[in-house]
Motif scaffolding. Structure first.
Motif, PDB file in Angstrom:
ATOM      1  N   ASN A   2       0.883  -1.241  -0.069  1.00 36.36           N
ATOM      2  CA  ASN A   2       0.122  -0.052   0.133  1.00 36.36           C
ATOM      3  C   ASN A   2       0.950   1.295  -0.055  1.00 36.36           C
ATOM      4  OD1 ASN A   2      -2.153  -1.657   0.114  1.00 36.36           O
ATOM      5  ND2 ASN A   2      -2.584  -1.221   2.290  1.00 36.36           N
ATOM      6  N   SER A   3       0.254   2.330  -0.795  1.00 35.29           N
ATOM      7  CA  SER A   3       1.042   3.657  -0.640  1.00 35.29           C
ATOM      8  C   SER A   3       1.010   4.152   0.738  1.00 35.29           C
ATOM      9  CB  SER A   3       0.443   4.737  -1.651  1.00 35.29           C
ATOM     10  OG  SER A   3       0.427   4.188  -2.818  1.00 35.29           O
ATOM     11  N   LEU A   4       2.096   4.922   1.191  1.00 33.17           N
ATOM     12  CA  LEU A   4       2.345   5.559   2.321  1.00 33.17           C
ATOM     13  C   LEU A   4       2.174   7.120   1.986  1.00 33.17           C
ATOM     14  CD1 LEU A   4       2.793   5.850   5.384  1.00 33.17           C
ATOM     15  CD2 LEU A   4       5.140   5.670   5.017  1.00 33.17           C
ATOM     16  N   ILE A   5       1.216   7.706   2.390  1.00 31.26           N
ATOM     17  CA  ILE A   5       0.650   9.095   2.311  1.00 31.26           C
ATOM     18  C   ILE A   5       0.916   9.774   3.475  1.00 31.26           C
ATOM     19  CG2 ILE A   5      -0.824  10.562   1.048  1.00 31.26           C
ATOM     20  CD1 ILE A   5       0.111   8.539  -0.856  1.00 31.26           C
ATOM     21  N   GLY A   6       1.764  10.968   3.405  1.00 31.42           N
ATOM     22  CA  GLY A   6       1.838  11.862   4.557  1.00 31.42           C
ATOM     23  C   GLY A   6       0.919  12.829   4.607  1.00 31.42           C
ATOM     24  N   VAL A   7       0.344  13.307   5.538  1.00 34.14           N
ATOM     25  CA  VAL A   7      -0.549  14.550   5.641  1.00 34.14           C
ATOM     26  C   VAL A   7      -0.161  15.687   6.392  1.00 34.14           C
ATOM     27  CG1 VAL A   7      -3.203  15.388   6.351  1.00 34.14           C
ATOM     28  CG2 VAL A   7      -2.655  12.811   5.495  1.00 34.14           C
ATOM     29  N   LEU A   8       0.266  16.583   5.971  1.00 40.08           N
ATOM     30  CA  LEU A   8       1.001  17.694   6.478  1.00 40.08           C
ATOM     31  C   LEU A   8      -0.055  18.035   7.733  1.00 40.08           C
ATOM     32  CD1 LEU A   8       3.144  19.934   6.733  1.00 40.08           C
ATOM     33  CD2 LEU A   8       1.766  21.364   5.324  1.00 40.08           C
ATOM     34  N   ALA A   9       0.533  18.012   8.924  1.00 42.68           N
ATOM     35  CA  ALA A   9      -0.455  18.230  10.104  1.00 42.68           C
ATOM     36  C   ALA A   9      -0.104  19.424  10.993  1.00 42.68           C
ATOM     37  CB  ALA A   9      -0.172  16.725  10.843  1.00 42.68           C
ATOM     38  N   VAL A  10       0.368  20.548  10.465  1.00 46.62           N
ATOM     39  CA  VAL A  10       0.575  21.611  11.289  1.00 46.62           C
ATOM     40  C   VAL A  10      -0.776  22.350  11.575  1.00 46.62           C
ATOM     41  CG1 VAL A  10       3.278  21.853  10.341  1.00 46.62           C
ATOM     42  CG2 VAL A  10       1.285  23.095   9.149  1.00 46.62           C
ATOM     43  N   GLN A  11      -1.653  22.170  10.791  1.00 49.83           N
ATOM     44  CA  GLN A  11      -2.850  23.153  10.982  1.00 49.83           C
ATOM     45  C   GLN A  11      -3.759  22.394   9.894  1.00 49.83           C
ATOM     46  OE1 GLN A  11      -4.095  26.190   9.273  1.00 49.83           O
ATOM     47  NE2 GLN A  11      -5.714  26.877  10.727  1.00 49.83           N
ATOM     48  N   ALA A  27      -1.949   3.841   3.553  1.00 45.07           N
ATOM     49  CA  ALA A  27      -1.383   3.998   4.837  1.00 45.07           C
ATOM     50  C   ALA A  27      -1.181   5.473   5.157  1.00 45.07           C
ATOM     51  CB  ALA A  27       0.115   3.110   5.298  1.00 45.07           C
ATOM     52  N   THR A  28      -1.192   6.155   6.303  1.00 45.00           N
ATOM     53  CA  THR A  28      -1.061   7.561   6.353  1.00 45.00           C
ATOM     54  C   THR A  28      -0.055   7.876   7.504  1.00 45.00           C
ATOM     55  OG1 THR A  28      -2.855   7.767   7.901  1.00 45.00           O
ATOM     56  CG2 THR A  28      -3.329   8.025   5.568  1.00 45.00           C
ATOM     57  N   ARG A  29       0.557   8.881   7.230  1.00 44.36           N
ATOM     58  CA  ARG A  29       1.600   9.432   8.354  1.00 44.36           C
ATOM     59  C   ARG A  29       1.327  11.033   8.429  1.00 44.36           C
ATOM     60  NH1 ARG A  29       7.461   8.946   7.017  1.00 44.36           N
ATOM     61  NH2 ARG A  29       7.386   6.679   7.424  1.00 44.36           N
ATOM     62  N   LEU A  30       1.181  11.358   9.787  1.00 46.70           N
ATOM     63  CA  LEU A  30       0.935  12.802  10.180  1.00 46.70           C
ATOM     64  C   LEU A  30       2.309  13.449  10.072  1.00 46.70           C
ATOM     65  CD1 LEU A  30      -1.748  13.150  12.892  1.00 46.70           C
ATOM     66  CD2 LEU A  30      -2.024  12.794  10.341  1.00 46.70           C
ATOM     67  N   VAL A  31       2.618  14.634   9.181  1.00 40.74           N
ATOM     68  CA  VAL A  31       3.874  15.080   9.268  1.00 40.74           C
ATOM     69  C   VAL A  31       4.038  16.275   9.550  1.00 40.74           C
ATOM     70  CG1 VAL A  31       5.316  16.039   7.365  1.00 40.74           C
ATOM     71  CG2 VAL A  31       4.224  13.893   6.807  1.00 40.74           C
ATOM     72  N   ARG A  32       4.693  16.394  10.846  1.00 38.14           N
ATOM     73  CA  ARG A  32       5.268  17.857  11.607  1.00 38.14           C
ATOM     74  C   ARG A  32       6.603  17.966  11.489  1.00 38.14           C
ATOM     75  NH1 ARG A  32       1.560  15.222  14.928  1.00 38.14           N
ATOM     76  NH2 ARG A  32      -0.726  16.281  14.893  1.00 38.14           N
ATOM     77  N   GLY A  39      10.473   8.235   3.243  1.00 35.69           N
ATOM     78  CA  GLY A  39       9.730   7.006   2.863  1.00 35.69           C
ATOM     79  C   GLY A  39       8.340   7.274   2.400  1.00 35.69           C
ATOM     80  N   LEU A  40       7.978   8.431   2.168  1.00 38.29           N
ATOM     81  CA  LEU A  40       6.583   8.802   1.882  1.00 38.29           C
ATOM     82  C   LEU A  40       6.294   8.423   0.138  1.00 38.29           C
ATOM     83  CD1 LEU A  40       5.485  12.190   3.569  1.00 38.29           C
ATOM     84  CD2 LEU A  40       5.113   9.718   4.348  1.00 38.29           C
ATOM     85  N   ASP A  41       5.163   7.892  -0.265  1.00 36.69           N
ATOM     86  CA  ASP A  41       4.958   7.839  -1.518  1.00 36.69           C
ATOM     87  C   ASP A  41       4.180   9.062  -2.186  1.00 36.69           C
ATOM     88  OD1 ASP A  41       5.890   5.235  -1.903  1.00 36.69           O
ATOM     89  OD2 ASP A  41       4.353   4.719  -0.566  1.00 36.69           O
ATOM     90  N   GLY A  42       3.881   9.883  -1.279  1.00 30.65           N
ATOM     91  CA  GLY A  42       3.125  10.955  -1.617  1.00 30.65           C
ATOM     92  C   GLY A  42       2.550  11.744  -0.502  1.00 30.65           C
ATOM     93  N   ILE A  43       2.040  13.097  -0.652  1.00 30.04           N
ATOM     94  CA  ILE A  43       1.758  13.965   0.858  1.00 30.04           C
ATOM     95  C   ILE A  43       0.545  14.874   0.359  1.00 30.04           C
ATOM     96  CG2 ILE A  43       3.298  15.912   0.138  1.00 30.04           C
ATOM     97  CD1 ILE A  43       3.718  16.046   3.137  1.00 30.04           C
ATOM     98  N   VAL A  44      -0.289  15.001   1.096  1.00 31.99           N
ATOM     99  CA  VAL A  44      -1.521  15.913   1.061  1.00 31.99           C
ATOM    100  C   VAL A  44      -1.311  17.015   2.113  1.00 31.99           C
ATOM    101  CG1 VAL A  44      -4.162  16.013   1.794  1.00 31.99           C
ATOM    102  CG2 VAL A  44      -3.174  13.966   0.721  1.00 31.99           C
ATOM    103  N   LEU A  45      -1.491  18.351   1.428  1.00 28.38           N
ATOM    104  CA  LEU A  45      -1.591  19.582   2.028  1.00 28.38           C
ATOM    105  C   LEU A  45      -2.801  19.916   2.196  1.00 28.38           C
ATOM    106  CD1 LEU A  45       1.353  21.187  -0.042  1.00 28.38           C
ATOM    107  CD2 LEU A  45       1.448  19.531   1.605  1.00 28.38           C
TER     108      LEU A  45
END
Length: 200
Positions: A2-11, A27-32, A39-45
């Motif tokens: 599965n893709s590992l997608i970051g979600v920018l988690a500053v606000q 899979a998701t990872r909160l990014v601060r 290791g991310l495959d993508g990121i959501v802002l």
């Protein structure tokens, strides 16, 4: 895998995006912090307040590492404030506001007006969803719109009704995707699914 997608988690509306992605099997990872980009495959802002997000990116020493990853081809999806962060040019910005850049577009902050001017529209997005599809119910909350696009930018969606009809509200350039609206609040995960396809 599965893709590992970051979600920018500053606000902003972080959890809603994470839930949408997880419902599609990502899979998701909160990014601060900078190391959480590894290791991310993508990121959501996500949506939020673009000037606050800009200040927090700098405060957490995250702006330059994230900008470098985007320039190196890390797929990113920005919704609302995230669209502003990805834009090369911003109208009605605060004097000290910076963006991550990468999208050859000019966006106007709060183009649709204040919170009370939030609205919904049904968007036809055949390049994203195919020709035979239900429209996307788009929710606009103090949203930007795109005033100008460069030659490499694909327009994916425009407003269909009202005084803003014809305004560009969804774009893609290479590995970068942006929408003025908030698909994470409607339960329609097709925009997130399209973005996951970009990360493969």
């Amino acid at each position: 895998m599965n893709s590992l997608i970051g979600v920018l988690a500053v606000q902003g509306d972080v959890r809603e995006h994470a839930r949408s992605l997880e419902s599609l099997g990502a899979a998701t990872r909160l990014v601060r912090r900078p190391e959480e980009l590894d290791g991310l495959d993508g990121i959501v802002l996500p949506g939020g307040e673009s000037t606050t997000m800009d200040k927090l990116l700098r405060a957490f020493d995250l702006r330059d590492p994230l900008r470098e990853r985007l320039q190196a081809g890390l797929p990113a999806y920005g919704s609302c404030a995230g669209m502003i962060l990805l834009a090369d040019r911003v109208l009605d910005a605060t004097p000290d506001q910076q963006t991550l850049g990468g999208l050859d577009v000019t966006v106007r902050r709060n183009a649709f007006g204040r919170q009370v001017d939030s609205f919904e529209d049904d968007l036809e997005m055949p390049l994203v969803l195919g020709e035979e599809h239900e429209p996307v119910r788009a929710v606009f909350i103090r949203a930007p719109w795109v005033e100008a696009v460069g030659p490499q930018v694909q327009v994916l969606g425009t407003v269909t009704t009202g005084p803003a009809a014809g305004r560009i509200v969804a774009v893609r350039q290479g590995s970068l995707l942006a929408t003025s609206f908030h698909p994470e609040v409607t339960g329609d995960h097709r925009i997130h699914e399209y973005f996951l396809g970009m990360t493969k």
